[in-house]
Design a protein around this motif. Structure first.
Motif, short mmCIF file in Angstrom:
data_model
loop_
_atom_site.label_atom_id
_atom_site.label_comp_id
_atom_site.label_asym_id
_atom_site.label_seq_id
_atom_site.Cartn_x
_atom_site.Cartn_y
_atom_site.Cartn_z
N ALA A 93 0.83 -1.21 0.00
CA ALA A 93 0.00 0.00 0.00
C ALA A 93 0.86 1.26 0.00
O ALA A 93 0.57 2.23 -0.71
N GLU A 96 2.41 1.77 -3.46
CA GLU A 96 1.42 2.21 -4.43
C GLU A 96 1.11 3.69 -4.26
O GLU A 96 1.02 4.44 -5.24
N GLN A 97 0.93 4.13 -3.01
CA GLN A 97 0.61 5.52 -2.77
C GLN A 97 1.79 6.43 -3.07
O GLN A 97 1.63 7.54 -3.59
N THR A 100 2.02 6.82 -6.80
CA THR A 100 1.00 7.75 -7.28
C THR A 100 1.42 9.19 -7.01
O THR A 100 1.24 10.08 -7.86
N ASP A 189 0.47 2.95 9.03
CA ASP A 189 -0.88 3.23 8.52
C ASP A 189 -1.15 4.72 8.46
O ASP A 189 -1.85 5.19 7.56
N ILE A 192 0.52 5.97 5.31
CA ILE A 192 -0.27 5.55 4.15
C ILE A 192 -1.49 6.46 3.98
O ILE A 192 -1.82 6.90 2.87
N LYS A 193 -2.15 6.76 5.10
CA LYS A 193 -3.34 7.63 5.05
C LYS A 193 -2.96 9.04 4.58
O LYS A 193 -3.67 9.66 3.78
N THR A 196 -2.35 8.88 0.92
CA THR A 196 -3.62 8.69 0.22
C THR A 196 -4.41 9.98 0.16
O THR A 196 -4.96 10.34 -0.90
N ASP A 197 -4.48 10.69 1.27
CA ASP A 197 -5.21 11.96 1.31
C ASP A 197 -4.56 12.99 0.39
O ASP A 197 -5.26 13.76 -0.29
N ASN A 199 -2.83 12.37 -2.32
CA ASN A 199 -3.09 11.99 -3.71
C ASN A 199 -4.53 12.32 -4.11
O ASN A 199 -4.78 12.75 -5.25
N LYS A 200 -5.48 12.13 -3.20
CA LYS A 200 -6.87 12.48 -3.49
C LYS A 200 -7.00 13.98 -3.73
O LYS A 200 -7.73 14.43 -4.62
#
Length: 216
Positions: A93, A96-97, A100, A189, A192-193, A196-197, A199-200
């Motif tokens: 994960a 991947e993030q 990205t 984690d 990762i969050k 992820t945030d 990238n969003k």
């Protein structure tokens, strides 16, 4: 360090994306020069890219850059000792993030390229070396040249980039400090969050030169 200069340099040096299998015998610096010039010329000549077409810019990054950047190794190096503590699922994960984020970072920087050129310095390496550092500089349309080096390693018949130095700052080391800070606050984690945030957030905005960190 001027952020736009840094990101242009990062994108420029990262633009090495062609399969290298057929050119395994070619010197790393010669290979980098040939391919990077091709991608830069493509960006300069494409009106859609020059006008900021997000899909075309990101497609260029995905097809010609990221497949030949060792993002897994970059992620492991940036995570440092925490990488070994992460579960296989967390490693997947995180990689991947991070990959990205690199796509958005390189795309934003690539969209800024106008008339920059690159000058390569003589390669200081033995023919048998499998891990080399290539030195170059980006000649800016305005301002002083941006000095940059990058590290590439040979794996089988291919070469892949795994770190970039812009004006004395190694990209992996820059990420390492941010990764450590995020992990200390919220563990793997939590990092990762955060990625992820980030990238969003980038996905919902037009491309621009973004800081090469997962900071909010």
């Amino acid at each position: 360090m001027n952020l736009i200069k840094q990101l242009i340099a990062v994108a420029t040096v990262a633009t090495m994306g062609f399969t290298m299998t057929a050119q395994a015998a070619e010197a790393p610096d010669a290979l980098v020069k040939r391919i990077s010039e091709d991608v830069i010329n493509t960006a300069k000549a494409d009106k859609d890219i020059q006008s900021g077409n997000q899909q075309k810019i990101m497609a260029l990054v995905e097809n010609k850059i990221l497949p030949y950047v060792d993002s897994n190794r970059m992620t492991a190096l940036a995570a440092g000792r925490f990488w070994r503590q992460a579960s296989p699922e967390q490693q997947k994960a995180l990689s991947e993030q991070f990959r990205t984020l690199l796509v958005y970072t390189y795309s934003g920087a690539l969209s800024q390229i106008k008339n920059e050129t690159i000058t390569f310095k003589p390669l200081r390496a033995d023919p048998a070396d499998t891990d080399v550092e290539v030195r170059s500089q980006v000649n800016m349309t305005r301002g002083d040249p941006v000095l940059l080096n990058y590290r590439v390693a040979k794996a089988g018949d291919s070469w892949k980039i795994y770190d970039i130095n812009v004006m004395g700052a190694w990209l992996v080391e820059t990420y390492k400090g941010t990764f450590t800070s995020e992990i200390n606050k919220g563990g793997i984690d939590g990092l990762i969050k955060t990625l992820t945030d980030k990238n969003k957030s980038l996905a919902s905005k037009p491309l621009k030169a973004n800081p090469a960190t997962p900071a909010k």
